[in-house]
Design a protein around this motif. Sequence first.
Motif, PDB file in Angstrom:
ATOM      1  N   ASP A  23       0.852  -1.186   0.000  1.00 29.13           N
ATOM      2  CA  ASP A  23       0.000   0.000   0.000  1.00 29.13           C
ATOM      3  C   ASP A  23       0.890   1.239   0.000  1.00 29.13           C
ATOM      4  OD1 ASP A  23      -2.272   1.541   0.072  1.00 29.13           O
ATOM      5  OD2 ASP A  23      -3.056   0.689   1.918  1.00 29.13           O
ATOM      6  N   ASP A  24       0.268   2.408  -0.018  1.00 27.70           N
ATOM      7  CA  ASP A  24       1.002   3.665   0.030  1.00 27.70           C
ATOM      8  C   ASP A  24       1.323   4.027   1.478  1.00 27.70           C
ATOM      9  OD1 ASP A  24       0.492   3.676  -2.677  1.00 27.70           O
ATOM     10  OD2 ASP A  24      -1.096   5.175  -2.565  1.00 27.70           O
ATOM     11  N   TYR A  25       2.503   4.625   1.694  1.00 22.95           N
ATOM     12  CA  TYR A  25       2.939   4.996   3.041  1.00 22.95           C
ATOM     13  C   TYR A  25       3.449   6.443   3.013  1.00 22.95           C
ATOM     14  CZ  TYR A  25       2.338   0.134   4.048  1.00 22.95           C
ATOM     15  OH  TYR A  25       1.771  -1.109   4.203  1.00 22.95           O
ATOM     16  N   PRO A  26       2.589   7.402   3.390  1.00 25.33           N
ATOM     17  CA  PRO A  26       2.973   8.814   3.318  1.00 25.33           C
ATOM     18  C   PRO A  26       4.032   9.231   4.331  1.00 25.33           C
ATOM     19  CG  PRO A  26       0.776   8.588   4.231  1.00 25.33           C
ATOM     20  CD  PRO A  26       1.201   7.225   3.793  1.00 25.33           C
ATOM     21  N   SER A  27       4.242   8.423   5.382  1.00 27.62           N
ATOM     22  CA  SER A  27       5.271   8.763   6.365  1.00 27.62           C
ATOM     23  C   SER A  27       5.837   7.501   7.010  1.00 27.62           C
ATOM     24  CB  SER A  27       4.704   9.679   7.447  1.00 27.62           C
ATOM     25  OG  SER A  27       5.698   9.952   8.412  1.00 27.62           O
ATOM     26  N   LEU A  28       7.023   7.086   6.562  1.00 26.59           N
ATOM     27  CA  LEU A  28       7.682   5.935   7.181  1.00 26.59           C
ATOM     28  C   LEU A  28       8.110   6.235   8.616  1.00 26.59           C
ATOM     29  CD1 LEU A  28       9.739   4.543   4.184  1.00 26.59           C
ATOM     30  CD2 LEU A  28       7.705   3.553   5.210  1.00 26.59           C
ATOM     31  N   PRO A  29       8.597   7.454   8.936  1.00 27.50           N
ATOM     32  CA  PRO A  29       8.929   7.742  10.337  1.00 27.50           C
ATOM     33  C   PRO A  29       7.728   7.575  11.274  1.00 27.50           C
ATOM     34  CG  PRO A  29       9.973   9.357   8.933  1.00 27.50           C
ATOM     35  CD  PRO A  29       9.053   8.543   8.050  1.00 27.50           C
ATOM     36  N   ALA A  30       6.536   7.913  10.818  1.00 26.82           N
ATOM     37  CA  ALA A  30       5.336   7.746  11.643  1.00 26.82           C
ATOM     38  C   ALA A  30       5.016   6.274  11.882  1.00 26.82           C
ATOM     39  CB  ALA A  30       4.141   8.438  10.985  1.00 26.82           C
ATOM     40  N   MET A  31       5.569   5.397  11.038  1.00 26.37           N
ATOM     41  CA  MET A  31       5.361   3.953  11.191  1.00 26.37           C
ATOM     42  C   MET A  31       6.509   3.291  11.932  1.00 26.37           C
ATOM     43  SD  MET A  31       3.744   3.000   7.521  1.00 26.37           S
ATOM     44  CE  MET A  31       3.514   1.329   8.087  1.00 26.37           C
ATOM     45  N   GLY A  32       7.413   4.093  12.500  1.00 21.48           N
ATOM     46  CA  GLY A  32       8.488   3.534  13.307  1.00 21.48           C
ATOM     47  C   GLY A  32       9.812   3.366  12.590  1.00 21.48           C
ATOM     48  N   PRO A  64       8.491  12.941   4.068  1.00 21.46           N
ATOM     49  CA  PRO A  64       7.081  12.541   4.216  1.00 21.46           C
ATOM     50  C   PRO A  64       6.182  13.350   3.285  1.00 21.46           C
ATOM     51  CG  PRO A  64       8.105  12.781   6.365  1.00 21.46           C
ATOM     52  CD  PRO A  64       9.087  13.316   5.354  1.00 21.46           C
ATOM     53  N   GLY A  65       5.040  12.773   2.946  1.00 26.28           N
ATOM     54  CA  GLY A  65       4.097  13.453   2.075  1.00 26.28           C
ATOM     55  C   GLY A  65       4.507  13.441   0.626  1.00 26.28           C
ATOM     56  N   TYR A  66       5.415  12.526   0.248  1.00 22.15           N
ATOM     57  CA  TYR A  66       5.853  12.355  -1.139  1.00 22.15           C
ATOM     58  C   TYR A  66       6.525  13.618  -1.684  1.00 22.15           C
ATOM     59  CZ  TYR A  66       2.293   8.870  -0.186  1.00 22.15           C
ATOM     60  OH  TYR A  66       1.537   7.895   0.413  1.00 22.15           O
ATOM     61  N   ARG A  67       7.358  14.231  -0.852  1.00 23.38           N
ATOM     62  CA  ARG A  67       8.072  15.459  -1.233  1.00 23.38           C
ATOM     63  C   ARG A  67       9.572  15.181  -1.360  1.00 23.38           C
ATOM     64  NH1 ARG A  67       8.429  18.812   2.628  1.00 23.38           N
ATOM     65  NH2 ARG A  67       7.921  17.290   4.209  1.00 23.38           N
ATOM     66  N   GLY A  68      10.258  16.083  -2.040  1.00 19.07           N
ATOM     67  CA  GLY A  68      11.708  15.968  -2.192  1.00 19.07           C
ATOM     68  C   GLY A  68      12.099  15.127  -3.391  1.00 19.07           C
ATOM     69  N   PHE A  69      13.354  14.685  -3.393  1.00 21.40           N
ATOM     70  CA  PHE A  69      13.835  13.849  -4.489  1.00 21.40           C
ATOM     71  C   PHE A  69      12.977  12.603  -4.619  1.00 21.40           C
ATOM     72  CE2 PHE A  69      17.990  15.977  -3.610  1.00 21.40           C
ATOM     73  CZ  PHE A  69      18.158  16.537  -4.864  1.00 21.40           C
ATOM     74  N   GLN A  70      12.747  12.174  -5.862  1.00 25.55           N
ATOM     75  CA  GLN A  70      11.976  10.971  -6.147  1.00 25.55           C
ATOM     76  C   GLN A  70      12.883   9.912  -6.751  1.00 25.55           C
ATOM     77  OE1 GLN A  70       8.877  12.159  -8.854  1.00 25.55           O
ATOM     78  NE2 GLN A  70       7.725  13.232  -7.280  1.00 25.55           N
ATOM     79  N   SER A 123       8.880   8.441   2.486  1.00 21.21           N
ATOM     80  CA  SER A 123       7.528   8.084   2.024  1.00 21.21           C
ATOM     81  C   SER A 123       7.636   7.264   0.752  1.00 21.21           C
ATOM     82  CB  SER A 123       6.655   9.332   1.823  1.00 21.21           C
ATOM     83  OG  SER A 123       7.261  10.260   0.975  1.00 21.21           O
ATOM     84  N   ILE A 124       6.669   6.354   0.568  1.00 22.16           N
ATOM     85  CA  ILE A 124       6.667   5.435  -0.567  1.00 22.16           C
ATOM     86  C   ILE A 124       5.227   5.282  -1.037  1.00 22.16           C
ATOM     87  CG2 ILE A 124       7.142   3.088  -1.357  1.00 22.16           C
ATOM     88  CD1 ILE A 124       9.221   2.847   0.849  1.00 22.16           C
TER      89      ILE A 124
END
Length: 196
Positions: A124-133, A155-161, A190-191
């Motif tokens: 699935d999509d994960y907008p914030s990996l840090p929020a998931m530990g 987070p939020g799918y920002r920055g380098f891709q 984020s992924i």
Amino acid sequence: MSQHCTKFSGLWKILVWDEEFFQGRRQEFTAECYDVRACGFQTLRSFKIESGAWAGFEHVGFQGQQFVLEQGEYPRWEAWSGSHAYHVERMSSFRPIACANHRDSKMTIFEWENFLGRKGELSDDYPSLPAMGWGSSAVSSFRAHSGAWVCSQFPGYRGFQYILECDRHAGEYKHFREWGSHAQTSQVQSIRRIQQ
């Protein structure tokens, strides 16, 4: 037809313009373009994706900053960059993303390079990996089992891709330098799945 500007019928269709807001010279493509100059353009500044998912690149030869282009309109650089921090006003090459399948996407993420350390399974999509530990840069290698994914620096799918596909590198990305020619850091926060 130049070998650097291949065209054929397929599942992908992109319309490109050499000026912002769909102005200037226009051309339709259904396959990759290694170098827009070989196709008669100096640069590309706006796009419409009619079918398929595409990877756009800042430089010729699929080099430099990467951008995911899914179905829709991209009238100028802010629409594809997703961040004012990375000011890339043009694209010089692009290619279809072959295995984008939003419904059947699976990936394994690893804490360290070479598929070592803590691991997690994604579908699935994960907008914030840090929020998931997961720490701020605690994902260093990937196995894309199916589908295509875009990993973002913040987070939020920002920055380098970084575009990771199941049909490139056999779906295995053991080191951040394999994520793309512009990868300078292993930070992924984020992924999300790429939609076909």
